[in-house]
Scaffold this motif. Structure first.
Motif, PDB file in Angstrom:
ATOM      1  N   SER A   9       0.814  -1.203   0.000  1.00 41.61           N
ATOM      2  CA  SER A   9       0.000   0.000   0.000  1.00 41.61           C
ATOM      3  C   SER A   9       0.851   1.259   0.000  1.00 41.61           C
ATOM      4  O   SER A   9       1.910   1.313   0.639  1.00 41.61           O
ATOM      5  CB  SER A   9      -0.901  -0.007   1.235  1.00 41.61           C
ATOM      6  N   SER A  12       1.798   2.621   3.357  1.00 38.71           N
ATOM      7  CA  SER A  12       2.847   2.027   4.194  1.00 38.71           C
ATOM      8  C   SER A  12       3.975   3.011   4.458  1.00 38.71           C
ATOM      9  O   SER A  12       4.620   2.962   5.487  1.00 38.71           O
ATOM     10  CB  SER A  12       3.391   0.752   3.557  1.00 38.71           C
ATOM     11  N   CYS A  18       4.430  -3.803   7.556  1.00 41.59           N
ATOM     12  CA  CYS A  18       3.675  -3.853   6.313  1.00 41.59           C
ATOM     13  C   CYS A  18       3.585  -5.273   5.768  1.00 41.59           C
ATOM     14  O   CYS A  18       4.420  -6.123   6.062  1.00 41.59           O
ATOM     15  CB  CYS A  18       4.342  -2.985   5.254  1.00 41.59           C
ATOM     16  N   THR A  52     -11.293 -11.473   0.919  1.00 42.67           N
ATOM     17  CA  THR A  52     -12.257 -10.486   1.411  1.00 42.67           C
ATOM     18  C   THR A  52     -12.494 -10.675   2.898  1.00 42.67           C
ATOM     19  O   THR A  52     -12.464  -9.704   3.678  1.00 42.67           O
ATOM     20  CB  THR A  52     -13.586 -10.590   0.638  1.00 42.67           C
ATOM     21  N   ARG A  53     -12.720 -11.906   3.319  1.00 38.71           N
ATOM     22  CA  ARG A  53     -12.939 -12.171   4.747  1.00 38.71           C
ATOM     23  C   ARG A  53     -11.691 -11.837   5.570  1.00 38.71           C
ATOM     24  O   ARG A  53     -11.784 -11.289   6.670  1.00 38.71           O
ATOM     25  CB  ARG A  53     -13.362 -13.629   4.952  1.00 38.71           C
ATOM     26  N   THR A  55      -9.331  -9.568   4.909  1.00 40.25           N
ATOM     27  CA  THR A  55      -9.155  -8.113   5.046  1.00 40.25           C
ATOM     28  C   THR A  55     -10.205  -7.520   5.966  1.00 40.25           C
ATOM     29  O   THR A  55      -9.906  -6.583   6.715  1.00 40.25           O
ATOM     30  CB  THR A  55      -9.169  -7.411   3.685  1.00 40.25           C
ATOM     31  N   GLN A  56     -11.435  -8.040   5.937  1.00 43.62           N
ATOM     32  CA  GLN A  56     -12.464  -7.547   6.856  1.00 43.62           C
ATOM     33  C   GLN A  56     -12.073  -7.863   8.295  1.00 43.62           C
ATOM     34  O   GLN A  56     -12.234  -7.025   9.188  1.00 43.62           O
ATOM     35  CB  GLN A  56     -13.812  -8.169   6.517  1.00 43.62           C
ATOM     36  N   ALA A  58      -8.962  -8.369   9.436  1.00 41.64           N
ATOM     37  CA  ALA A  58      -7.786  -7.569   9.793  1.00 41.64           C
ATOM     38  C   ALA A  58      -8.178  -6.114  10.053  1.00 41.64           C
ATOM     39  O   ALA A  58      -7.611  -5.475  10.938  1.00 41.64           O
ATOM     40  CB  ALA A  58      -6.746  -7.649   8.680  1.00 41.64           C
ATOM     41  N   ALA A  59      -9.139  -5.589   9.317  1.00 44.86           N
ATOM     42  CA  ALA A  59      -9.571  -4.203   9.517  1.00 44.86           C
ATOM     43  C   ALA A  59     -10.164  -4.009  10.916  1.00 44.86           C
ATOM     44  O   ALA A  59     -10.065  -2.924  11.478  1.00 44.86           O
ATOM     45  CB  ALA A  59     -10.594  -3.813   8.452  1.00 44.86           C
ATOM     46  N   GLY A  60     -10.726  -5.037  11.484  1.00 47.25           N
ATOM     47  CA  GLY A  60     -11.292  -4.956  12.823  1.00 47.25           C
ATOM     48  C   GLY A  60     -10.240  -4.706  13.904  1.00 47.25           C
ATOM     49  O   GLY A  60     -10.549  -4.174  14.962  1.00 47.25           O
ATOM     50  N   GLY A  62      -7.770  -2.606  13.625  1.00 50.66           N
ATOM     51  CA  GLY A  62      -7.409  -1.188  13.626  1.00 50.66           C
ATOM     52  C   GLY A  62      -8.479  -0.299  14.220  1.00 50.66           C
ATOM     53  O   GLY A  62      -8.267   0.883  14.416  1.00 50.66           O
ATOM     54  N   ALA A  63      -9.630  -0.880  14.503  1.00 54.44           N
ATOM     55  CA  ALA A  63     -10.751  -0.067  15.018  1.00 54.44           C
ATOM     56  C   ALA A  63     -10.578   0.263  16.480  1.00 54.44           C
ATOM     57  O   ALA A  63      -9.900  -0.325  17.227  1.00 54.44           O
ATOM     58  CB  ALA A  63     -12.061  -0.802  14.791  1.00 54.44           C
TER      59      ALA A  63
END
Length: 63
Positions: A9, A12, A18, A52-53, A55-56, A58-60, A62-63
């Motif tokens: 990305s 990064s 990364c 997709t699953r 990344t979803q 992993a995004a959790g 950072g919340a």
């Protein structure tokens, strides 16, 4: 996966935590992910739905 073209990305910014991603074709089809600090190390290989699953999930973190 020697024919994979890896990228990371633009967010990064040379960071030390990364991952790199590659769209893999040929014998090993899917989306590969590896640790950018260890490019010769192992890589995870996902199909599109699994990626997709992943990344979803992993995004959790950072919340």
């Amino acid at each position: 996966m020697t024919d994979a073209v890896w990228w990371k990305s633009s967010f990064s910014d040379g960071g030390q935590q990364c991952v790199e991603v590659a769209d893999v074709r040929g014998t090993h089809r899917g989306i590969a992910v590896r640790d950018s600090k260890h490019p010769a190390g192992p890589a995870l290989l996902f199909d599109a739905d699994q990626f997709t699953r992943f990344t979803q999930f992993a995004a959790g973190f950072g919340a």
